[in-house]
Design a protein around this motif. Structure first.
Motif, PDB file in Angstrom:
ATOM      1  N   ASN A 143       0.748  -1.155   0.100  1.00 19.22           N
ATOM      2  CA  ASN A 143      -0.008  -0.043   0.171  1.00 19.22           C
ATOM      3  C   ASN A 143       0.920   1.234   0.213  1.00 19.22           C
ATOM      4  O   ASN A 143       0.372   2.409  -0.633  1.00 19.22           O
ATOM      5  CB  ASN A 143      -0.880   0.129   1.120  1.00 19.22           C
ATOM      6  CG  ASN A 143      -1.995  -0.961   1.014  1.00 19.22           C
ATOM      7  OD1 ASN A 143      -2.453  -1.251   0.080  1.00 19.22           O
ATOM      8  ND2 ASN A 143      -2.659  -1.389   2.396  1.00 19.22           N
ATOM      9  N   HIS A 144       2.141   1.189   0.660  1.00 18.03           N
ATOM     10  CA  HIS A 144       2.823   2.267   0.726  1.00 18.03           C
ATOM     11  C   HIS A 144       4.097   2.372  -0.131  1.00 18.03           C
ATOM     12  O   HIS A 144       5.001   3.226  -0.065  1.00 18.03           O
ATOM     13  CB  HIS A 144       3.459   2.335   2.092  1.00 18.03           C
ATOM     14  CG  HIS A 144       2.356   2.922   2.993  1.00 18.03           C
ATOM     15  ND1 HIS A 144       1.692   1.983   3.708  1.00 18.03           N
ATOM     16  CD2 HIS A 144       1.873   4.282   3.329  1.00 18.03           C
ATOM     17  CE1 HIS A 144       0.602   2.497   4.546  1.00 18.03           C
ATOM     18  NE2 HIS A 144       0.795   3.838   4.392  1.00 18.03           N
ATOM     19  N   HIS A 145       4.163   1.610  -1.321  1.00 15.91           N
ATOM     20  CA  HIS A 145       4.862   1.485  -2.298  1.00 15.91           C
ATOM     21  C   HIS A 145       6.317   1.115  -1.760  1.00 15.91           C
ATOM     22  O   HIS A 145       7.359   1.603  -2.609  1.00 15.91           O
ATOM     23  CB  HIS A 145       4.948   2.825  -3.049  1.00 15.91           C
ATOM     24  CG  HIS A 145       3.535   3.261  -3.709  1.00 15.91           C
ATOM     25  ND1 HIS A 145       2.890   2.350  -4.578  1.00 15.91           N
ATOM     26  CD2 HIS A 145       2.719   4.211  -3.128  1.00 15.91           C
ATOM     27  CE1 HIS A 145       1.728   2.936  -4.923  1.00 15.91           C
ATOM     28  NE2 HIS A 145       1.792   4.013  -3.990  1.00 15.91           N
ATOM     29  N   ALA A 146       6.590   0.369  -0.853  1.00 10.09           N
ATOM     30  CA  ALA A 146       8.006   0.108  -0.552  1.00 10.09           C
ATOM     31  C   ALA A 146       8.106  -1.167  -1.060  1.00 10.09           C
ATOM     32  O   ALA A 146       7.408  -2.038  -1.673  1.00 10.09           O
ATOM     33  CB  ALA A 146       7.568  -0.312   1.188  1.00 10.09           C
ATOM     34  N   GLY A 147       9.485  -1.642  -1.157  1.00  6.72           N
ATOM     35  CA  GLY A 147       9.801  -2.736  -1.739  1.00  6.72           C
ATOM     36  C   GLY A 147       9.525  -4.131  -1.126  1.00  6.72           C
ATOM     37  O   GLY A 147       9.358  -4.319  -0.031  1.00  6.72           O
ATOM     38  N   THR A 148       9.167  -5.270  -2.034  1.00  7.47           N
ATOM     39  CA  THR A 148       8.691  -6.387  -1.583  1.00  7.47           C
ATOM     40  C   THR A 148       9.398  -7.306  -2.446  1.00  7.47           C
ATOM     41  O   THR A 148       8.666  -7.488  -3.692  1.00  7.47           O
ATOM     42  CB  THR A 148       7.084  -6.368  -1.575  1.00  7.47           C
ATOM     43  OG1 THR A 148       6.692  -5.835  -2.921  1.00  7.47           O
ATOM     44  CG2 THR A 148       6.399  -5.658  -0.545  1.00  7.47           C
ATOM     45  N   ILE A 178       0.476 -11.584  -9.973  1.00  4.85           N
ATOM     46  CA  ILE A 178       1.155 -10.313 -10.278  1.00  4.85           C
ATOM     47  C   ILE A 178       2.538 -10.084  -9.183  1.00  4.85           C
ATOM     48  O   ILE A 178       2.153  -9.983  -7.939  1.00  4.85           O
ATOM     49  CB  ILE A 178       0.428  -8.900 -10.218  1.00  4.85           C
ATOM     50  CG1 ILE A 178      -0.738  -9.242 -11.340  1.00  4.85           C
ATOM     51  CG2 ILE A 178       1.156  -7.739 -10.619  1.00  4.85           C
ATOM     52  CD1 ILE A 178      -2.003  -8.432 -10.959  1.00  4.85           C
ATOM     53  N   PRO A 179       3.783  -9.998  -9.643  1.00  4.12           N
ATOM     54  CA  PRO A 179       4.855  -9.469  -9.079  1.00  4.12           C
ATOM     55  C   PRO A 179       4.409  -8.344  -8.024  1.00  4.12           C
ATOM     56  O   PRO A 179       3.900  -7.388  -8.846  1.00  4.12           O
ATOM     57  CB  PRO A 179       5.929  -9.251  -9.794  1.00  4.12           C
ATOM     58  CG  PRO A 179       5.562 -10.003 -11.085  1.00  4.12           C
ATOM     59  CD  PRO A 179       3.989  -9.733 -11.115  1.00  4.12           C
ATOM     60  N   ALA A 180       4.650  -8.231  -6.785  1.00  2.34           N
ATOM     61  CA  ALA A 180       4.188  -7.000  -6.104  1.00  2.34           C
ATOM     62  C   ALA A 180       4.929  -5.793  -6.540  1.00  2.34           C
ATOM     63  O   ALA A 180       4.531  -4.798  -6.417  1.00  2.34           O
ATOM     64  CB  ALA A 180       4.394  -7.182  -4.626  1.00  2.34           C
ATOM     65  N   TRP A 181       6.180  -5.930  -6.834  1.00  4.27           N
ATOM     66  CA  TRP A 181       7.174  -4.907  -7.460  1.00  4.27           C
ATOM     67  C   TRP A 181       6.231  -4.132  -8.567  1.00  4.27           C
ATOM     68  O   TRP A 181       6.615  -2.930  -8.691  1.00  4.27           O
ATOM     69  CB  TRP A 181       8.568  -5.164  -7.640  1.00  4.27           C
ATOM     70  CG  TRP A 181       8.710  -6.265  -8.800  1.00  4.27           C
ATOM     71  CD1 TRP A 181       8.757  -7.549  -8.609  1.00  4.27           C
ATOM     72  CD2 TRP A 181       8.680  -5.788  -9.980  1.00  4.27           C
ATOM     73  NE1 TRP A 181       8.894  -8.004  -9.864  1.00  4.27           N
ATOM     74  CE2 TRP A 181       8.910  -7.227 -10.775  1.00  4.27           C
ATOM     75  CE3 TRP A 181       8.880  -4.684 -10.924  1.00  4.27           C
ATOM     76  CZ2 TRP A 181       8.992  -7.323 -12.278  1.00  4.27           C
ATOM     77  CZ3 TRP A 181       8.771  -4.916 -12.190  1.00  4.27           C
ATOM     78  CH2 TRP A 181       8.938  -6.072 -13.028  1.00  4.27           C
ATOM     79  N   GLU A 182       5.625  -4.705  -9.375  1.00  2.32           N
ATOM     80  CA  GLU A 182       4.984  -4.229 -10.379  1.00  2.32           C
ATOM     81  C   GLU A 182       4.074  -3.375 -10.150  1.00  2.32           C
ATOM     82  O   GLU A 182       3.755  -2.098 -10.813  1.00  2.32           O
ATOM     83  CB  GLU A 182       4.520  -5.146 -11.371  1.00  2.32           C
ATOM     84  CG  GLU A 182       5.315  -5.927 -12.088  1.00  2.32           C
ATOM     85  CD  GLU A 182       4.621  -6.956 -13.599  1.00  2.32           C
ATOM     86  OE1 GLU A 182       3.521  -6.508 -13.525  1.00  2.32           O
ATOM     87  OE2 GLU A 182       5.247  -7.570 -13.735  1.00  2.32           O
ATOM     88  N   LEU A 183       3.448  -3.271  -8.640  1.00  2.00           N
ATOM     89  CA  LEU A 183       2.237  -2.299  -8.299  1.00  2.00           C
ATOM     90  C   LEU A 183       2.963  -1.136  -7.817  1.00  2.00           C
ATOM     91  O   LEU A 183       2.032  -0.146  -7.407  1.00  2.00           O
ATOM     92  CB  LEU A 183       1.603  -3.300  -7.293  1.00  2.00           C
ATOM     93  CG  LEU A 183       0.734  -4.333  -7.628  1.00  2.00           C
ATOM     94  CD1 LEU A 183      -0.040  -5.094  -6.512  1.00  2.00           C
ATOM     95  CD2 LEU A 183      -0.291  -4.272  -8.864  1.00  2.00           C
ATOM     96  N   MET A 184       4.370  -1.222  -7.533  1.00  2.00           N
ATOM     97  CA  MET A 184       5.054   0.198  -7.418  1.00  2.00           C
ATOM     98  C   MET A 184       4.827   1.341  -8.551  1.00  2.00           C
ATOM     99  O   MET A 184       4.963   2.326  -8.139  1.00  2.00           O
ATOM    100  CB  MET A 184       6.284  -0.161  -6.831  1.00  2.00           C
ATOM    101  CG  MET A 184       6.394  -1.093  -5.430  1.00  2.00           C
ATOM    102  SD  MET A 184       8.145  -1.376  -5.214  1.00  2.00           S
ATOM    103  CE  MET A 184       8.920   0.282  -4.733  1.00  2.00           C
TER     104      MET A 184
END
Length: 110
Positions: A25-30, A49-55
């Motif tokens: 939710n806070h666009h931090a690295g995962t 979906i890879p979570a980093w894409e949601l950044m």
């Protein structure tokens, strides 16, 4: 993004789900985290979906996306998707994941 109330979570991150949600939710690295969401098209049941894409601020469909699961690694994400679909099929005899999960939520609230 909207989070499914009864989120499906892979075994390897079960105790870290809230922290991972916060990071997403806070666009931090995962690193190595995958989200499972309702399909973005009619041909699929679910999206992995890879979570980093949601950044990415311009990720298509991000605002309407409903996340129903979290997993660490693609293999665990595939296992989680299989178990979700198996649960749906066992309870309905069909693979309409979206209808099942939305109905399941309503039944819990009644």
């Amino acid at each position: 993004m909207k989070w499914y109330e009864d989120l499906y979570v892979g075994d390897s991150i079960a105790d870290k789900a809230n922290r991972i949600k916060w990071k997403i939710n806070h666009h931090a690295g995962t690193v190595s985290i995958y989200v499972i969401a309702f399909a973005s098209n009619r041909q699929n049941l679910l999206d992995i979906i890879p979570a980093w894409e949601l950044m990415q601020k311009s990720y298509p469909g991000k605002k309407q996306m409903q996340i129903i699961g979290l997993a660490k690694g693609y293999a665990e994400a595939l296992e989680l998707v299989c178990s979700i679909i198996e649960e749906v099929y066992q309870n309905t005899g069909d693979v309409d994941v979206k209808s099942y999960l939305r109905g399941r939520k309503r039944r819990r609230q009644v």
